[in-house]
Structures are given as C-alpha cells and as structure tokens.
Design a protein around this motif. Sequence first.
Motif, mmCIF file in Angstrom:
data_model
loop_
_atom_site.group_PDB
_atom_site.id
_atom_site.type_symbol
_atom_site.label_atom_id
_atom_site.label_comp_id
_atom_site.label_asym_id
_atom_site.label_seq_id
_atom_site.Cartn_x
_atom_site.Cartn_y
_atom_site.Cartn_z
ATOM 1 N N TRP A 73 -18.104 0.809 19.300
ATOM 2 C CA TRP A 73 -17.357 -0.159 20.111
ATOM 3 C C TRP A 73 -16.127 -0.719 19.415
ATOM 4 O O TRP A 73 -15.138 -1.048 20.025
ATOM 5 N N LEU A 74 -16.229 -0.811 18.099
ATOM 6 C CA LEU A 74 -15.095 -1.394 17.383
ATOM 7 C C LEU A 74 -14.118 -0.296 16.984
ATOM 8 O O LEU A 74 -14.409 0.535 16.137
ATOM 9 N N THR A 75 -12.931 -0.301 17.621
ATOM 10 C CA THR A 75 -11.921 0.691 17.271
ATOM 11 C C THR A 75 -10.786 0.012 16.540
ATOM 12 O O THR A 75 -10.735 -1.214 16.445
ATOM 13 N N LYS A 76 -9.881 0.825 16.023
ATOM 14 C CA LYS A 76 -8.697 0.300 15.333
ATOM 15 C C LYS A 76 -8.009 -0.762 16.171
ATOM 16 O O LYS A 76 -7.668 -1.834 15.698
ATOM 17 N N LYS A 77 -7.848 -0.431 17.453
ATOM 18 C CA LYS A 77 -7.066 -1.307 18.317
ATOM 19 C C LYS A 77 -7.797 -2.633 18.558
ATOM 20 O O LYS A 77 -7.222 -3.705 18.370
ATOM 21 N N THR A 78 -9.065 -2.552 18.970
ATOM 22 C CA THR A 78 -9.806 -3.793 19.233
ATOM 23 C C THR A 78 -9.850 -4.649 17.972
ATOM 24 O O THR A 78 -9.711 -5.873 18.031
ATOM 25 N N PHE A 79 -10.030 -3.995 16.850
ATOM 26 C CA PHE A 79 -10.124 -4.751 15.606
ATOM 27 C C PHE A 79 -8.832 -5.538 15.339
ATOM 28 O O PHE A 79 -8.855 -6.729 15.060
ATOM 29 N N LEU A 80 -7.715 -4.835 15.451
ATOM 30 C CA LEU A 80 -6.435 -5.493 15.188
ATOM 31 C C LEU A 80 -6.203 -6.650 16.142
ATOM 32 O O LEU A 80 -5.788 -7.741 15.731
ATOM 33 N N ILE A 81 -6.494 -6.392 17.401
ATOM 34 C CA ILE A 81 -6.307 -7.465 18.380
ATOM 35 C C ILE A 81 -7.210 -8.646 18.034
ATOM 36 O O ILE A 81 -6.792 -9.795 18.053
ATOM 37 N N GLY A 82 -8.445 -8.319 17.655
ATOM 38 C CA GLY A 82 -9.383 -9.377 17.258
ATOM 39 C C GLY A 82 -8.830 -10.224 16.125
ATOM 40 O O GLY A 82 -8.843 -11.461 16.186
ATOM 41 N N VAL A 83 -8.337 -9.571 15.086
ATOM 42 C CA VAL A 83 -7.791 -10.303 13.947
ATOM 43 C C VAL A 83 -6.635 -11.185 14.402
ATOM 44 O O VAL A 83 -6.563 -12.381 14.070
ATOM 45 N N ALA A 84 -5.754 -10.601 15.205
ATOM 46 C CA ALA A 84 -4.589 -11.359 15.660
ATOM 47 C C ALA A 84 -5.025 -12.573 16.472
ATOM 48 O O ALA A 84 -4.495 -13.678 16.303
ATOM 49 N N VAL A 85 -6.031 -12.397 17.323
ATOM 50 C CA VAL A 85 -6.489 -13.506 18.163
ATOM 51 C C VAL A 85 -7.081 -14.628 17.309
ATOM 52 O O VAL A 85 -6.727 -15.801 17.462
ATOM 53 N N VAL A 86 -7.943 -14.245 16.351
ATOM 54 C CA VAL A 86 -8.551 -15.276 15.500
ATOM 55 C C VAL A 86 -7.479 -16.072 14.771
ATOM 56 O O VAL A 86 -7.485 -17.310 14.745
ATOM 57 N N LEU A 87 -6.515 -15.340 14.175
ATOM 58 C CA LEU A 87 -5.473 -16.044 13.424
ATOM 59 C C LEU A 87 -4.651 -16.945 14.335
ATOM 60 O O LEU A 87 -4.308 -18.075 13.965
ATOM 61 N N THR A 88 -4.347 -16.452 15.527
ATOM 62 C CA THR A 88 -3.536 -17.255 16.441
ATOM 63 C C THR A 88 -4.280 -18.518 16.848
ATOM 64 O O THR A 88 -3.694 -19.603 16.906
ATOM 65 N N ILE A 89 -5.578 -18.382 17.095
ATOM 66 C CA ILE A 89 -6.343 -19.567 17.492
ATOM 67 C C ILE A 89 -6.329 -20.614 16.378
ATOM 68 O O ILE A 89 -6.009 -21.782 16.605
#
Lengths: 449, 530
Positions: free
Chosen positions: B327-343
């Motif tokens: 389930w965890l792909t390069k893309k989802t992972f990157l988006i996840g990191v970006a979302v956490v940092l933005t929050i």
Amino acid sequence: MEHIVIIGNGIAGVTAARHIRKLSNKKITIVSAESNYFFSRTALMYVYMGHMKFEHTQPYENWFWKKNRIDLLNAYVSKVNHKNKKLLLSDGTQINFDKLIIATGSKPNKFGWKGQDLEGVQGLYSKQDLELLETNAPNKKVCKRAVIVGGGLIGIELAEMLRSRDIPVTFLVREDSFWNGVLPSGESQLINEHIQEHHINLRLGVNLGEILADENGRAKAITIKETGEEIACNLVGLTAGVTPNIDFLKDSGIELGRGVKVNRLLETNIKNIYAIGDCAEQHEAIGHRRPIEAVWYTGRMMGETLAQTICGNPTEYKPGHWFNSAKFLDIEYQTYGWVFSERAKKEYEKHFHWRHTKEKVCITVAFNRETGRFLGINTFGIRMRHELFDRWLTEERNVDFVMEHLADANFDPEFYKAFEKEIISKYNGDFGKSIDIKKKSLKRIFSLS
Amino acid sequence: MSTYDKSMALTGQPPAALSTGQKMATLLGMGGLAILLLASFNLNFQNKGLWLTISLSAISLGILWFAWDAYTNKQPGIKNDGVWFKSISNRGLWGWVAGIALTCFYIILYFYPEYLGLVSDGENKGVISLFDPLSIALSGNPASQWFVYGTLYTVAILAFGIKFLWKYRHNRYEKIRTVSVMFFQTAFAFLIPEFMARLNGDKLNLPYYDLKNMWPLNYYNFEGYRVKAFINSGNIGLAMLLFGIISVFVISPILTYKYGKRWYCSWVCGCGGLAETIGDPFRQLSSKKQSAWKIERWLVHTVVVFVTIMTTAVIYSYLGNDTSKYWLTKKTFLIGVAVVLTIVFSLVMIFKRKQLQKDAQYGAIGFFAVIIGLIGLHFLSGDGNIFLIKSGTLRKSYSFLIGSIFSGVVGTGFYPILGNRVWCRFGCPMAAILGFQQKLFSRFRITTNGGQCISCGNCSTYCEMGIDVRAYAQKGENIVRSSCVGCGICSAVCPRGVLKLENGPLEGRIDSNQVLLGNDVDLMELMNKK
Ligand SMILES: Cc1cc2nc3c(=O)[nH]c(=O)nc-3n(C[C@H](O)[C@H](O)[C@H](O)COP(=O)(O)OP(=O)(O)OC[C@H]3O[C@@H](n4cnc5c(N)ncnc54)[C@H](O)[C@@H]3O)c2cc1C
Ligand code: SF4
Ligand code: SF4
C-alpha cells in the motif's frame, strides 16, 4: 541631551542605568573605580573557591553596554561640585552632569582596633579585597591560620572560602550565638552546630582585643579582649559589617548622616542629585526596615524606582514586603515578611518553631499573638515560593491558613522529602489545634480560577 | 613588606591538588586502561576472561575510590570547590590531553577498527578479542568494535554514575534521574539488544535495536535492510517497527508535553547519560556567549533538515511504485511526509507565531528547504536521487558527518574542551525536535522565585547547555528554552533557591517582568503591563 552621570557600577547604579535607557534616550555615563564592568559582588566568594572565574560574575557580556549606549568610565571621583554641576576625577579631569546619581556602595567597618591597618588584615568587599586575599591566603602553607572577626553574613562566607582551601579558621563572634541579633535562638543554634561541623573553630561571646605585628609589620596574632588569650594567625578578616562609602562627599554640601540622606523620592538635599543602594540613608526608616539597607535586592529596587523619577514620572521608593536569603555553608536560608530575634521581637509577636530531629532543617513562623495574623517566616534547608508568601502577606492571612497551605509554598526541587506533615503536627501540638495540611494545588499556586 | 614567596601562590592550591588516595585510585584506573592498551598492541593475554575482568574492575574501582576519597569526609552539599583551578576541568594541560586522547580513540573506533583488532572474517585480535568471552556469554557472538565500545560506555556510565550519586547525595532529583540513566543504559542499550541477538535464528532475524533510541537519533532505524528484517521477523519484528514509529509520533510528544524534553535527554538517553556522568566535570566549559547560541540554533536546525531529507530519501528509495504489491508507494509516502510537515508548520504559524519571532523564521526556512528537497526528490530523480545525489550518498554523508564525526569524535572527544553536551546542543536532531516542542507545547518550565536572584552566575556557569540562566532569573522571568535538558543542576547550584524545574499550566508559563517582585506593587503593575 540631558546627561545622567552615575557614580558606582554596582547593582543599584547599573539597574538605574538600564531602566533609564529603557524609558528614555538620555545620555548615560557610569563612573566607577573598582572594575571596568559590572560584576556581582555577591559572587566574589565563588571565585576564590574555584566555582567560577571572575568573568562569570559579570551578568552582561561586554558588548551589552555599547549596544545600550551606556558609557562606562573606570575612574575615581574625588569631588562633587554641585554648584557648577561638575565631578572632579582623581586624575584631574572633570565631567559635567545634568543629573547625578550617587550609588557608591559600602566599605568594611573598622572599629579602631589596634593593628587594624597591618598587612595581612583585610575586609571582604571589593574585587581588590579578593585579589588581596589571594595574596594573603593563597593556601594553607602561607596562611597557617586565619582569624575572622565579626559573625555576620560576610564573615561566614569568608570562613567557607578559607575552608575550601583547608585553611584553619577561628571565627570570633561577639554575640553568644551566631547572628542572634537577627535570627531567633533555635535557628542561630542550628547554624552554630553547622559551623562546627565544617571544622571552623567558632568562638562565641568574644571580642577582638588587638592585632599583633611581627618584625615585618605583618599581622602574626590577635588577642581576645575578654581573656587576653593570644591566637597566632597569618590573616585577620574584618567582617564586622559595612558603612556607606561616602568619604569623598564630605564638604560637598550634600547632606550626610551615616550615608547620603535621601527622601522617599531618593533625592538628596540638592536638586538633581540622588542617592541609591547601600550608600543611601532614608530620613526615616520605612516600616520595619533600617534607614540604610545594605542588601542586593533593595539596591536593585531603588534603581528601578529612581529611573522612573528621572524619566519624568516622580515615584516614591515604596518597597513591598521584606524578603531576603543567604546561605550558611551548606544550609540555605530564606525569609519572607518579618521574623525577629528574641532581642528585637515586638511584644505582639509570637513564634512557632520546628526543627527536624536529625537533618539541619528548621522553620520559624511569626504571627500576632492576639489576632493570629501571619507576620513572616524563616526557613533553613527548605526553599519557599516568594510569590505565595508575598500574596499571603498582602492578603493579611491568618497563621492557620498559612500552615494549612504550606505544601503550596514549598519550592524545593522535585522529589525532595516534604516535611509539612511533621511541621503541622508539631504546630497542632504546640497550640492545641487540629489543622489538616492541604495537598499541593497548582491551581492555587498559579492563581488560576 | 610581605615575606612569603609569591611563586607559592602558583603551585597547586589545596582544592586543585589530588590527595594520596586519589593518586592511587588514578593509578589503579590507569592500570585497568593499560591492560586494554596492551591488548590493542596485540599482547596476547592467555586467559582473556580473567584479564578482561581485571581490567574492567580496576577501571571501575579506580573511579569509585577516587570519588569516595573526594566526597566521603564532606558534608552533603554542592561540591564545586576548585573546579576552575584543576587543569582537567579548566581546559588546562590535562584537559587537552584528555580531549586529544578521546578524539583519537573515536577516530580509531569509527574509521580504523582494524587497529583495535577487528577481523571481518576470521578470529578477532587485539583488544576486541579480549572482549570475546563477554560477548559470547551475552549474545553468543564474538565481539565487535561496537561491543567493546558499548561495554566501556556502560562501565563509564555506571561508575561515574555512582560518583555523581555521591556528589549530589543531598539532591533527590539528581539521584533519581541518575539511577534512571544508569538503568536505561545497562538494560536497554547494553543487555537487551545482546539478548535479542540470542533469539535470532532461522525464523527470527532482528536487527540490533536499542528500544529507547528513537528516530532521528537512530537515523538508520527506517532503512531498507532494517525494515525488511523487522517485517521478516514476524509479529515481534512488526511490533518493534511499530514501536519505533509510535515512539516518535505518539509517546514522545505526550511525554514531552507533560514533562518537557528532560524525560528523554536527562533521564533516558544514552548520549545524555554519558554527558551527565563522565561528562559532569566538564559542564562548566560550555560557552554562554550569545554568539554561541546563534551558532547553536543554525547548526542544530540544519541537522534536523538534513536528517529529514536523508531519511525521506532513503525510505523513498526502497519503496515501490505499484500499489497492488504494497500500500505504501513512493508517491503516497512523499505526499504523507509533505502533509505531516505542512500540518505541523501551519499549526505553529497559526497558534504560536507570537512566541517564536526569530525561531519561526528559521523554522520556515528549514521547512521550505525540506519541501523543496522533497519536490526535487520526486521530479528531478529517477530512483531516490535528490538533486541528482543518490539517497545512498546522502545517507553515507549523514552517517559520516553527523553520525560519526559530530556525535562521536566532536561530541564526546571534545568534552574537556567545549563541555559535555556539545553534541546534544549543536548537533542532535532529536534534541532539536523535542526542544521545539518543549518551547511551544509543554508544561515544563524553570520557575524563577520572585525577586530572590542575586545575579551570582552559578546557574549560568554550570548549565551544560550553555543557557544564560541568570539572564532570565535576574529579570524574574521563567526559563523556557528549547535547549534545556532539565538536568536540574542550575537549580541545585543556586545558592538562593531561585530556580525550580516544574510542570505546570501553560497559562503564564513565560512571565517576563520589568520590575521584580518585592518592589512597590503599583510600580510593578505600571511596568509589567504588556
Ligand atoms: C561578600 C559579599 C557578599 C554579599 N552577599 C549578599 C547576598 O547574598 N545578598 C544580598 O542581598 N546582599 C549581599 N551583599 C551585599 C550587596 O552586595 C550590596 O548590598 C550591593 O552590592 C550594594 O550595591 P551598590 O550598587 O549599592 O554598591 P556597590 O556594589 O558597592 O557598588 C558601588 C561601586 O562604586 C564604586 N565607587 C565608590 N566610590 C566611588 C568613587 N568615589 N568614584 C568612583 N567609584 C566609586 C565602588 O568601587 C563600587 O564599585 C554582599 C556583599 C558582600 C561584600
Ligand atoms: S537550564 Fe538548568 S536544567 Fe536546563 S540544561 Fe541548563 S542547567 Fe540543566
Ligand atoms: S544561581 Fe541563583 S542567585 Fe545566582 S544568578 Fe543563578 S538564579 Fe540568580
């Protein structure tokens, strides 16, 4: 631009300068003869003991003064000429001022003892005294014994300093128990014991006779007045209190008593000349305070207050509730409000005293015997929260209330043993009460609703 | 005229000199070290177990004897007499000797373990082989340079920990805290991982894991080989991987909120444990200058950004592109990191901006560096390349520059020169993240006791993190600093009882006062209006 000149870069002068800078753009010059930069006099002992270097006693970095446009001048003022508003410096130069603040502090008392000016005899007040001590008593080989004369706060600090280098110390105290002019007897007794624990030869109830010189004019011994007993020593520390350092003001036209006489606005008899800190003497004592208050906090408070007056908001010196603290060797002492010794006690003042059975911990609470109003507390070996006692004193709380909330006031580090239960049970026993101690509440402490 | 010889003043002042007992204790400890040194010159000891025992006992006993001699005849209380007279603790000759020796040791340990006797395939030689019996007894495997280091590290924390306990025997906060770091080092860093290695076999292949270490301190925790090993080790492995993630995102924020970062930095952490025990005699050497504080803020935040980018790149590099496989792909992972940092960034900017004027700016810069890094990662590269640098290279340079040089060689080797928390203060990304939270979302503060400060400077001098505690105390302001590790020493050395570490309500946590308590109440009101 108005030129404010301050004589003395101690806590009083420097606090005034900092606050004047905060409130205004005036030109500020501090003239002082002891050191280039402000340092904490209270920390001198730690330099000799090797806890700190001298530079650590300076509360501000050296760039601070320039950044805040406070000019520093290391020079000695030998005369004040108020008529044409000039200071004469010892090197012959002159400085003009518009307003002058005298904050020249104190100097050690000398009571005319024979031999008091010999080499090897000294006080402990200034940076120069510290340097002198380093020559007079660098180690126990040069200084085989030291005699300290005068049982006050500076005397016990000097004793601790010398003991840190293993130098044998004889401590002559005029009173029959240490500092019992100020401390109630139970506390004074506890300190007596602690002094001896530190292998200091404490001699109570004796006065200095004279200081004897060797063939080189150095102190070699002292005699005790009462018995004539001779004690050989290489250092005599004179620590029998301090007096305002104001000799250079004689004949200046500024009104002097023991100190520079000031009114509640901290003004002298001459317009635009003020005095603060150790050297200022109130015409009338404020409350139970002394006319001359030679402590750190009052110097600071006078500086804070005077800055207002100088910057156009005339403000009287109105100190709040008394507080103070000290450390006797390993035992910390704090006081809030007024607790007097047996000698100075008012007739309405009643004491509750508790002392731990083994450890060197005790407290004394003073209250009005009729009304039960809480007057003050002394603690030894327990830290207390200044803010709470200040609040309780303002609210004129009853002593029972204070005892009940003692846990709130405790300021010891976390996990320290608490003594409130034992204290309260003695209190209940002494006065036939049945007070329960309340659990510590952050809500009450930080007065949240 | 004074008759005494002035030169005498320069010879050892009593507090600086060692007593006979201490000299003998030093000799004993040095003897123990000498055995290790001889072993590293390949002197072949026949009975390795015996000699190792002798060596480690001599070192420990030497330390304990020294400490006993120093404190036994003294009243409980602050023991800083002569600190600035002793050449070991005032950057004198012995300080430099110790610093250089430690630095050399770290360089050999990290980069030339073969000089310690490491043989990658074959039997160990030298000092490492001396540790084989102990290692085999614990984990069943022969020793490595890391085992040698871990053992010495633990011995140091235990022996110097006992010294510290004696030194601060009047202070229960210090005692409990020290017992805690001694426990966590011995159990979590030393014994448990060795025992875990015993469990490994056909089915289980757990990587070395000190459970109390958290990302980003163990920056390697989420690397491909480790994650694979965790996943392949069934439920235990998965649980450990999960624990690694939860400790960063859940456990640590909660504990830091309640107690400040001290729960980790001076109660649990191994680096902190070393700094607080063997490093204790050097705490006064940290610079209190404002310029040092500026360097600290830049450096430590840069490391945070570096480690975030590096870890992201590394994880990114081993993830796949196919959602059907995992389930965890390069893309989802990157988006996840970006979302956490933005929050995190937005929350801080919205709610806490006022508290963080300058720091917020630094935070923003760091944040954007990370985001840009991420974008670059995704678009400029094929497989884990960030700005055309391979994630492998990024990881290698991090582990070389930060993991080895900074945390080891400089961080510990320079104890006697720059103080005992050089790494924690200037380099540790974990400390920076916890500190960020401590400053903004924590109940912890050091309360200043009204107007009692006499500006003596003991607190600032002995603050290992280089915080100018006095600057706050003399203003009547509470100390809320991100770097404070809550060691409690400022409070201990304060002769006027001014400082108290405590956890309390967020409201009014930072109170700055122009006029201190004790003065005219009207004046206080006038001046302290905000
Ligand atoms: C060893 C020691 C320990 C102490 N510990 C405590 C304590 O724990 N708590 C406490 O509350 N208080 C303590 N005190 C008292 C406290 O330090 C003083 O009350 C306080 O420093 C006084 O500050 P000040 O600014 O009035 O004067 P000072 O600090 O004395 O500063 C006055 C300065 O003016 C200079 N000066 C004087 N005359 C001239 C002149 N004519 N020209 C140029 N310069 C001049 C002096 O050289 C001096 O540097 C201690 C004092 C000593 C000596
Ligand atoms: S401020 Fe005090 S508790 Fe915090 S790190 Fe410095 S000395 Fe330790
Ligand atoms: S040690 Fe205590 S009295 Fe001294 S400067 Fe620090 S807070 Fe103030």
